[in-house]
Design a protein around this motif. Structure first.
Motif, PDB file in Angstrom:
ATOM      1  N   THR A  40       0.842  -1.196   0.000  1.00 56.44           N
ATOM      2  CA  THR A  40       0.000   0.000   0.000  1.00 56.44           C
ATOM      3  C   THR A  40       0.880   1.251   0.000  1.00 56.44           C
ATOM      4  OG1 THR A  40      -0.131  -0.056   2.427  1.00 56.44           O
ATOM      5  CG2 THR A  40      -1.928  -1.096   1.213  1.00 56.44           C
ATOM      6  N   ALA A  41       0.400   2.289  -0.655  1.00 58.88           N
ATOM      7  CA  ALA A  41       1.133   3.560  -0.731  1.00 58.88           C
ATOM      8  C   ALA A  41       0.290   4.667  -0.119  1.00 58.88           C
ATOM      9  CB  ALA A  41       1.478   3.891  -2.175  1.00 58.88           C
ATOM     10  N   THR A  42       0.909   5.455   0.741  1.00 61.38           N
ATOM     11  CA  THR A  42       0.236   6.543   1.453  1.00 61.38           C
ATOM     12  C   THR A  42       0.930   7.865   1.141  1.00 61.38           C
ATOM     13  OG1 THR A  42      -0.363   5.062   3.261  1.00 61.38           O
ATOM     14  CG2 THR A  42      -0.429   7.431   3.722  1.00 61.38           C
ATOM     15  N   ILE A  43       0.140   8.855   0.724  1.00 58.46           N
ATOM     16  CA  ILE A  43       0.681  10.187   0.406  1.00 58.46           C
ATOM     17  C   ILE A  43       0.583  11.088   1.629  1.00 58.46           C
ATOM     18  CG2 ILE A  43       0.407  12.237  -1.049  1.00 58.46           C
ATOM     19  CD1 ILE A  43      -0.916  10.359  -3.141  1.00 58.46           C
ATOM     20  N   ASP A  44       1.675  11.754   1.930  1.00 54.90           N
ATOM     21  CA  ASP A  44       1.727  12.721   3.026  1.00 54.90           C
ATOM     22  C   ASP A  44       2.278  14.020   2.452  1.00 54.90           C
ATOM     23  OD1 ASP A  44       2.074  14.185   5.358  1.00 54.90           O
ATOM     24  OD2 ASP A  44       3.061  12.566   6.460  1.00 54.90           O
ATOM     25  N   GLU A  45       1.576  15.111   2.661  1.00 51.67           N
ATOM     26  CA  GLU A  45       2.003  16.393   2.102  1.00 51.67           C
ATOM     27  C   GLU A  45       3.129  17.038   2.903  1.00 51.67           C
ATOM     28  OE1 GLU A  45       1.230  17.637  -0.768  1.00 51.67           O
ATOM     29  OE2 GLU A  45      -0.109  15.956  -1.195  1.00 51.67           O
ATOM     30  N   TRP A  58      10.096  12.627  -1.252  1.00 52.99           N
ATOM     31  CA  TRP A  58      10.741  11.486  -0.599  1.00 52.99           C
ATOM     32  C   TRP A  58       9.836  10.261  -0.724  1.00 52.99           C
ATOM     33  CZ3 TRP A  58      15.496  10.569   0.530  1.00 52.99           C
ATOM     34  CH2 TRP A  58      15.858   9.586   1.457  1.00 52.99           C
ATOM     35  N   VAL A  59      10.454   9.134  -0.958  1.00 52.66           N
ATOM     36  CA  VAL A  59       9.745   7.853  -0.953  1.00 52.66           C
ATOM     37  C   VAL A  59      10.450   6.955   0.053  1.00 52.66           C
ATOM     38  CG1 VAL A  59       9.128   5.793  -2.266  1.00 52.66           C
ATOM     39  CG2 VAL A  59       8.989   8.054  -3.348  1.00 52.66           C
ATOM     40  N   THR A  60       9.678   6.382   0.964  1.00 53.93           N
ATOM     41  CA  THR A  60      10.236   5.495   1.969  1.00 53.93           C
ATOM     42  C   THR A  60       9.371   4.246   2.067  1.00 53.93           C
ATOM     43  OG1 THR A  60      11.076   5.398   4.258  1.00 53.93           O
ATOM     44  CG2 THR A  60       8.964   6.523   3.907  1.00 53.93           C
ATOM     45  N   ALA A  61       9.823   3.263   2.818  1.00 54.32           N
ATOM     46  CA  ALA A  61       9.090   1.999   2.873  1.00 54.32           C
ATOM     47  C   ALA A  61       9.172   1.376   4.252  1.00 54.32           C
ATOM     48  CB  ALA A  61       9.643   1.018   1.839  1.00 54.32           C
ATOM     49  N   GLU A  62       8.161   0.598   4.579  1.00 53.79           N
ATOM     50  CA  GLU A  62       8.182  -0.257   5.761  1.00 53.79           C
ATOM     51  C   GLU A  62       7.791  -1.665   5.323  1.00 53.79           C
ATOM     52  OE1 GLU A  62       6.219   1.127   9.245  1.00 53.79           O
ATOM     53  OE2 GLU A  62       7.066   3.156   9.103  1.00 53.79           O
ATOM     54  N   TYR A  63       8.363  -2.657   6.023  1.00 52.26           N
ATOM     55  CA  TYR A  63       8.212  -4.059   5.645  1.00 52.26           C
ATOM     56  C   TYR A  63       7.927  -4.875   6.894  1.00 52.26           C
ATOM     57  CZ  TYR A  63      10.029  -8.787   4.458  1.00 52.26           C
ATOM     58  OH  TYR A  63      10.207 -10.134   4.286  1.00 52.26           O
ATOM     59  N   ARG A  91      14.870  -0.772   4.253  1.00 52.78           N
ATOM     60  CA  ARG A  91      15.770   0.237   3.679  1.00 52.78           C
ATOM     61  C   ARG A  91      16.057  -0.067   2.211  1.00 52.78           C
ATOM     62  NH1 ARG A  91      19.521  -0.128   8.966  1.00 52.78           N
ATOM     63  NH2 ARG A  91      18.409   1.378  10.277  1.00 52.78           N
ATOM     64  N   LEU A  92      16.221  -1.353   1.902  1.00 50.46           N
ATOM     65  CA  LEU A  92      16.428  -1.760   0.512  1.00 50.46           C
ATOM     66  C   LEU A  92      15.235  -1.372  -0.342  1.00 50.46           C
ATOM     67  CD1 LEU A  92      17.760  -3.413  -1.820  1.00 50.46           C
ATOM     68  CD2 LEU A  92      16.593  -5.421  -0.866  1.00 50.46           C
ATOM     69  N   THR A 112       4.821   6.879   1.487  1.00 49.87           N
ATOM     70  CA  THR A 112       5.281   5.721   2.253  1.00 49.87           C
ATOM     71  C   THR A 112       4.656   4.469   1.668  1.00 49.87           C
ATOM     72  OG1 THR A 112       5.472   7.040   4.281  1.00 49.87           O
ATOM     73  CG2 THR A 112       5.384   4.637   4.530  1.00 49.87           C
ATOM     74  N   VAL A 113       5.495   3.504   1.341  1.00 53.32           N
ATOM     75  CA  VAL A 113       5.035   2.234   0.798  1.00 53.32           C
ATOM     76  C   VAL A 113       5.168   1.167   1.877  1.00 53.32           C
ATOM     77  CG1 VAL A 113       5.376   0.483  -0.978  1.00 53.32           C
ATOM     78  CG2 VAL A 113       5.690   2.904  -1.549  1.00 53.32           C
ATOM     79  N   ASP A 114       4.053   0.592   2.279  1.00 50.47           N
ATOM     80  CA  ASP A 114       4.038  -0.479   3.283  1.00 50.47           C
ATOM     81  C   ASP A 114       3.933  -1.820   2.577  1.00 50.47           C
ATOM     82  OD1 ASP A 114       3.929   0.750   6.065  1.00 50.47           O
ATOM     83  OD2 ASP A 114       2.347   1.870   5.050  1.00 50.47           O
ATOM     84  N   CYS A 115       4.820  -2.728   2.923  1.00 48.04           N
ATOM     85  CA  CYS A 115       4.839  -4.066   2.322  1.00 48.04           C
ATOM     86  C   CYS A 115       4.654  -5.092   3.428  1.00 48.04           C
ATOM     87  CB  CYS A 115       6.165  -4.307   1.590  1.00 48.04           C
ATOM     88  SG  CYS A 115       6.499  -3.094   0.282  1.00 48.04           S
ATOM     89  N   ASP A 116       3.510  -5.750   3.430  1.00 42.28           N
ATOM     90  CA  ASP A 116       3.169  -6.720   4.472  1.00 42.28           C
ATOM     91  C   ASP A 116       3.075  -8.106   3.854  1.00 42.28           C
ATOM     92  OD1 ASP A 116       2.672  -5.042   6.939  1.00 42.28           O
ATOM     93  OD2 ASP A 116       1.402  -4.016   5.488  1.00 42.28           O
ATOM     94  N   VAL A 117       3.968  -8.988   4.284  1.00 41.29           N
ATOM     95  CA  VAL A 117       4.026 -10.341   3.740  1.00 41.29           C
ATOM     96  C   VAL A 117       2.931 -11.185   4.379  1.00 41.29           C
ATOM     97  CG1 VAL A 117       5.440 -12.399   3.400  1.00 41.29           C
ATOM     98  CG2 VAL A 117       6.507 -10.119   3.365  1.00 41.29           C
ATOM     99  N   ILE A 118       2.002 -11.635   3.562  1.00 40.43           N
ATOM    100  CA  ILE A 118       0.909 -12.488   4.017  1.00 40.43           C
ATOM    101  C   ILE A 118       1.349 -13.947   4.042  1.00 40.43           C
ATOM    102  CG2 ILE A 118      -1.441 -13.277   3.487  1.00 40.43           C
ATOM    103  CD1 ILE A 118      -1.878 -10.560   2.111  1.00 40.43           C
TER     104      ILE A 118
END
Length: 237
Positions: A40-45, A58-63, A91-92, A112-118
């Motif tokens: 999922t991707a979330t936009i923050d101003e 900036w683009v960041t991610a959580e896993y 970070r990768l 912010t891109v959240d990546c949740d492994v199901i």
């Protein structure tokens, strides 16, 4: 023979379903064989303090992995703190996605891109990067449709695939049975135009030759091309 019955240059089945969550600006469920990741991707101003008034986005991610993403239950990291592996992977993902972004064109905002492994069966970081780009693209499309971004800040798709030496052969897209026994394990992150973003390779057993590395690079080129085609189809390009 590979445990899955695939040939050495054959990817696992790939599917990318978009719009799988109601609230996120961009979302997809990517399935690479039995590895399934919700992105999922979330936009923050706003941007992080170190970028304030810089004009750069900036683009960041959580896993993260759900407790039963694997064959035995893992304790939730939110309860126990993130492992070093999780921090390294997110970070990768973040720096990989940023490699395909024109941060000036994005404007001073953060995605912010959240990546949740199901479900995990090898290659979760690669699936997260590949699916993460789709979620990011869908979020950017909303910015462009609203007129908040004039030109597309995404330079090129970003995708990733694993390759390794298994049972003495170079193979593409390792699943868990191969990944756990591979003599050489590598992750290749690339742009859609073939440019390299990052290569992570290590010898788990015996060392490997330059010729073997070149062979793995050739497999990665093929795999990423297939993933980019799936990404483009998912976002309607």
């Amino acid at each position: 023979m590979r445990p899955s019955g695939r040939n050495v240059s054959e990817m696992r089945p790939i599917s990318i379903e978009t719009g799988v969550t109601k609230h996120a600006e961009g979302s997809c469920l990517i399935k690479c064989g039995d590895t399934h990741v919700l992105c999922t991707a979330t936009i923050d101003e706003r941007v992080p303090p170190f970028l304030k008034n810089s004009g750069l986005g900036w683009v960041t991610a959580e896993y993260g992995m759900l407790p039963r993403a694997t064959n035995t239950r893992m304790r939730r990291e939110a309860k126990n703190g993130q492992s070093g592996r999780t921090q390294e992977i997110q970070r990768l993902i973040g720096r990989s996605l940023r490699a395909g972004v024109d941060r000036v064109a994005l404007g001073e905002r953060q995605i912010t891109v959240d990546c949740d492994v199901i479900q995990a069966d090898g290659g979760t970081r690669c699936a997260s990067i590949t699916g993460g780009w789709v979620a990011l693209k869908l979020a950017v499309n909303k910015l462009m449709k609203a007129g908040d971004v004039i030109s597309d800040p995404l330079i090129d798709p970003v995708a990733a695939v694993s390759c390794g030496i298994y049972a003495g052969q170079a193979v593409l897209d390792l699943d868990y049975p191969e990944d756990s026994e591979a003599g050489v394990d590598g992750n290749f992150v690339m742009l859609g135009n073939g440019q390299l973003v990052e290569v992570q390779m290590s010898a788990e057993g015996a060392t490997f030759s330059r010729a073997q590395m070149d062979e793995l690079m050739g497999l990665a080129d093929k795999g990423v091309a297939e993933l980019v085609a799936a990404q483009k189809a998912a976002v309607g390009q």
